[in-house]
Structures are given as structure tokens and as C-alpha cells.
Design a protein around this motif. Structure first.
Motif, PDB file in Angstrom:
ATOM      1  N   CYS A  21     117.019 -34.339 117.997  1.00 18.58           N
ATOM      2  CA  CYS A  21     118.218 -34.815 118.294  1.00 18.58           C
ATOM      3  C   CYS A  21     118.935 -34.834 116.815  1.00 18.58           C
ATOM      4  O   CYS A  21     118.409 -34.418 115.944  1.00 18.58           O
TER       5      CYS A  21
ATOM      6  N   HIS B 225     112.380 -34.617 120.764  1.00 21.69           N
ATOM      7  CA  HIS B 225     112.209 -35.415 122.281  1.00 21.69           C
ATOM      8  C   HIS B 225     111.743 -34.550 123.232  1.00 21.69           C
ATOM      9  O   HIS B 225     112.389 -33.294 123.261  1.00 21.69           O
TER      10      HIS B 225
ATOM     11  N   CYS C 148     114.460 -44.190 120.266  1.00 25.13           N
ATOM     12  CA  CYS C 148     114.904 -43.338 119.001  1.00 25.13           C
ATOM     13  C   CYS C 148     116.516 -43.885 118.921  1.00 25.13           C
ATOM     14  O   CYS C 148     117.099 -44.232 119.630  1.00 25.13           O
TER      15      CYS C 148
ATOM     16  N   CYS D 277     119.027 -42.430 118.585  1.00 22.21           N
ATOM     17  CA  CYS D 277     120.205 -41.802 119.494  1.00 22.21           C
ATOM     18  C   CYS D 277     120.334 -42.377 120.634  1.00 22.21           C
ATOM     19  O   CYS D 277     121.310 -42.193 121.307  1.00 22.21           O
TER      20      CYS D 277
HETATM   21 ZN   LIG Z   1     116.866 -39.149 119.282  1.00 23.00          ZN
END
Ligand SMILES: [Zn+2]
Length: 446
Positions: free
Chosen positions: A261, A268, A323, A325
Motif C-alpha cells: 500500500c 498486504h 496498517c 492505511c
Molecule cells: Zn497498508
């Protein structure tokens, strides 16, 4: 299908599932696929019975640990047995719409079959990765991966399904690819990391400035470790003025099973499709998430040929902490292959293949040394051999013959072949000869 192009998620609900929810789904799919495999794939029926385990033994994800492993050899030994697709396949051939095959550099290529549903879910996963790195329908995308037999070829369909304008580049000569980059101004390209670097260098030599004359803003790389090596990624980014994302695929599963990402901290992995275990490379003992070992994958939703506890041969670890993100699916960090495989020009090279070539040649002693080194961010290999004292050929001729034989067998020739006189190599002096010297600056320690 229309998505909000401002959303960072391809499938927000799936990608941000709370861990407990994700594992609940994994368990339901695991129970289903293990039962399906047992009922339909002769190999699993036999091996589960021999191990004294039944699909109904699975009440928790950890119950999978009672089941036997499979590996590449299992695939090889069972394919073509009993039927074209072999004993690991769980559907009849008429349900299969696509097969990819591995490169076969360690022996007979293994095939990976897909049903229509398997294939559609594969492509939906690819769309998800493309979206994750920021591809949107207004992007122009060049898929510069080999289409022949290789599972990475069809990934382009995932980009098309997303709505991007796709250019099926394949393995075009560099000049034509540069022409496309200059003329069509694509925004995203996928290739190997070494080729991304080489293409950038070639562009510079041809008088282009990749940052100004092209419009590439993202580069996807896969097939070699480079995309996960910060220094290599940065070097590619510096040439192109584009962001580099690493993808990871397995011919046995999907073209890309995992992708970085925007934080580039591991890849991922699609945990709704793949259950990841990490095991000790020698004992097969289960390691806790986060520890480094051999990655073992179980495919949760592929019905044509389920893989139950497939030892990938890849060394790495999985990080299941959240994460930044917002995605909850774990991130894998790959360190390299378990065996001594190395990759040159996106071709998997195995020392055993080199040995086979050396041992087949006449007029040389059969002793050899392999040096693996890095030049211009690309792995290269050199082979040193010994010429028999009674061999009348000059060294250049012997080197050229071996180089050609290696190229024919492996697909990529060595950077050089060094010819020593009989006894000139030190490989026989030790109890266990060291025949491979890896001079690359890559830390494979675990
Ligand atoms: Zn991520």
C-alpha cells in the motif's frame, strides 16, 4: 459498477474487516474447502485418511495444523495422475477455463487450473491491488509482463475490470516500449524491478528524460525481491520520478497474492483467499505470527485445485498488526527462497540446474563454483569450472560452449565462465564443498 474514485478502497468492507470477523470468514471457508478437497480430490482423501484427520476436525483455524503439508513435489507427483489435471484437482476438466504453468526451471512445469469463479475472484483481487496503489479508471496502464503461460499475464484483466485503459505490452523490445511510453503517455506500468531500472537507463541513453518525456507516475514491480529492497526501489523511483509498488504472486495461486500500500511496509496479502501459516524451515513446526520462517499457504476459495497447507519455499513473516492505511489484512515480508534459487533477468535459476549442465559437459572435471553478484541493481551469475588436462580445446572455446549450454538449459546465460586448469578450484578440499558464493548486498539471514 461505479465506485467513488475518491475512496481508497476497492471493497471497503472486506479490506477493513475487524480481525475477528476476518477470521470467522476464513474459518467458514476453510471448513468448506477442506471438505470439498477431501470429497473431490483423490490426493487429499488419501493423505487425510493416512494422517488420521477428517474435515470435520476443523473447529478453529488452528485445527488446520493437524493436516499434512503439500509442496511443489506433491504437485509434480500428482499432476496427470488419473486425469489430465491430476489428483490434487477437485473439479472435472469441463469446469476449468484457464491454466497457467510454472517456469519449470526445477523440473516438470506445474500447472495451476482455475474454474470460471476462481478466475473471476483472481481478477477481482487484482483489481483490488491496482486500486490500492491508486489506479483509477482515468489511468492508462501498460502491462509489461510475459503473457505466455505465466500467471502474471492475465492480471491485466483486473486493471481492465477496474476501468483503466489497458495496453497489453507483454515483453516488447525496449525501443517499442519506450515509444509507447512517449507516444501514449501511460501513467502506470508493471514490470520486473530489474527491467524497470534497465528501461530507465535505456531511456536516458536514448536521449529521453523519463521524468519529463513520459507520464509514468506509478511502477508496479514483481518477480524479484527488488521492490521490497528500499535501495532498489528508491533507485528506480529516482530515475522515473514515479512511485514503486511491490507485488507478490505465486504461479500456484494468483498473479499477485499480495501488494504494497502507500506505506510500503510489507505487502498486504488477500487473507480472505489465503490463510497464512509460518513454519520452521527445517522442522515444519508452527511459528507465531511475526516470526520468520517458511510461508505456508492454504487457498480458501479456489475450487479447481485447492492447496491445503502448501509449503511455498518462500522465507518471510506476516505482520497482522493494523496498517496505517486502514486495511486489516496482514502484511507479508518476503526475504527470499528457501533453497538457493536466484533470479536473473526475471528467470529463476537453480544451482542444481547449473550443476546438471556442468556435469553433462565433456572435457571438464565437473567441479564448479557459482558466483552470484549484483550489477546495475540486477542479479548476475558467473560460473567457474576446471578444464581437463587432456582437453585440446582452448579456454575461450570451452567457456563459450558452457555458456551456450547454460543459456539453453536455464534461459539466461552467465555473465562469464571462468576456466581454470584441473585442480584450480578449491571446491574439492572441504568435506562439504561451498559451491555458491553470493556476493550481493542482500540480507537473507533469518
Ligand atoms: Zn497498508
Amino acid at each position: 459498477m461505479s465506485r467513488d474514485i475518491n475512496s481508497k478502497f476497492w471493497d471497503e468492507e472486506l479490506e477493513t474487516l475487524p480481525r475477528a470477523e476476518l477470521e470467522k470468514r476464513q474459518l467458514a471457508d476453510l471448513q468448506e474447502i477442506v471438505q470439498f478437497a477431501y470429497d473431490h480430490a483423490p490426493y487429499y482423501k488419501r493423505s487425510f485418511d493416512e494422517a488420521g484427520v477428517k474435515p470435520s476436525d476443523i473447529h478453529a483455524l488452528s485445527d488446520l495444523q493437524k493436516f499434512p503439508f503439500i509442496n511443489k513435489k506433491t504437485q509434480r507427483d500428482t499432476q496427470g495422475v488419473g486425469s489430465f489435471l491430476g489428483e490434487l484437482a477437485a473439479v472435472p476438466e469441463e469446469d476449468v477455463v484457464f491454466i497457467s504453468t510454472s517456469s519449470g526451471s526445477t523440473g516438470v512445469p506445474t500447472m495451476s487450473p482455475f474454474t470460471k469463479k476462481d478466475f473471476d475472484e483472481f481478477q477481482d483481487t487484482e483489481s483490488r491491488w491496482f486500486w490500492q496503489i491508486g489506479m483509477r479508471p482515468n489511468d492508462r496502464y501498460v502491462h509489461a509482463l510475459n503473457f505466455s503461460l505465466y500467471v502474471g499475464g492475465p492480471d491485466v484483466i483486473g486493471a481492465q475490470n477496474l476501468g483503466a485503459l489497458c495496453i497489453w505490452g507483454g515483453t516488447l523490445p525496449s525501443e517499442r516500449l519506450l515509444f509507447i511510453l512517449k507516444t501514449y503517455k501511460p501513467t502506470i506500468i508493471w514490470t520486473s524491478p530489474s527491467y524497470a531500472w534497465q528501461l530507465g537507463e535505456k531511456a536516458l541513453k536514448s536521449g529521453y528524460d523519463p521524468k519529463k518525456d513520459f507520464n509514468i507516475r506509478k511502477i508496479i514491480v514483481a518477480g524479484e525481491l527488488g521492490g521490497s529492497i528500499d535501495a532498489t526501489r528508491k533507485a528506480i523511483e529516482d530515475i522515473w520520478g514515479a512511485e514503486v509498488y511491490d507485488f507478490y504472486g505465486l504461479s500456484d495461486i494468483f498473479g499477485a497474492c499480495a501488494a504494497q500500500c502507500e506505506y510500503h511496509d510489507g505487502l498486504h496479502i488477500a487473507e480472505n483467499h489465503i490463510l497464512v501459516e509460518t513454519v520452521d524451515i527445517h522442522t515444519g513446526e508452527i511459528l507465531p505470527p511475526g516470526e520468520t520462517g517458511e510461508l505456508v499457504f492454504t487457498t480458501l476459495r479456489k475450487h479447481a485445485r485447492p492447496l491445503i497447507r502448501f509449503r511455498t519455499g518462500d522465507i518471510g513473516r506476516i505482520d497482522q498488526t493494523p496498517c496505517k492505511c486502514g486495511r486489516t489484512h496482514g502484511r507479508i515480508h518476503i526475504l527470499g527462497r528457501k533453497d538457493d534459487m536466484f533470479i536473473v533477468s526475471a528467470v529463476n535459476v537453480f544451482p542444481s540446474d547449473i550443476e546438471a549442465v556442468i556435469r553433462e559437459q565433456s572435457g571438464i572435471t565437473g567441479e564448479y563454483l557459482i558466483r552470484i553478484f549484483e550489477k546495475d541493481f540486477t542479479s548476475k551469475y558467473a560460473v567457474e569450472i576446471e578444464k581437463n588436462a587432456d582437453n585440446p580445446k582452448d579456454d575461450e572455446t570451452v567457456a563459450a560452449e558452457i555458456s551456450a549450454a547454460l543459456k539453453a538449459r536455464i534461459g539466461v546465460k552467465p555473465a562469464r565462465v571462468v576456466v581454470h586448469p584441473d585442480g584450480g578450484l578449491n571446491t574439492r578440499s572441504e568435506h562439504k564443498s561451498k559451491r555458491i558464493i553470493d556476493e550481493r548486498n542482500i540480507d537473507y539471514s533469518i
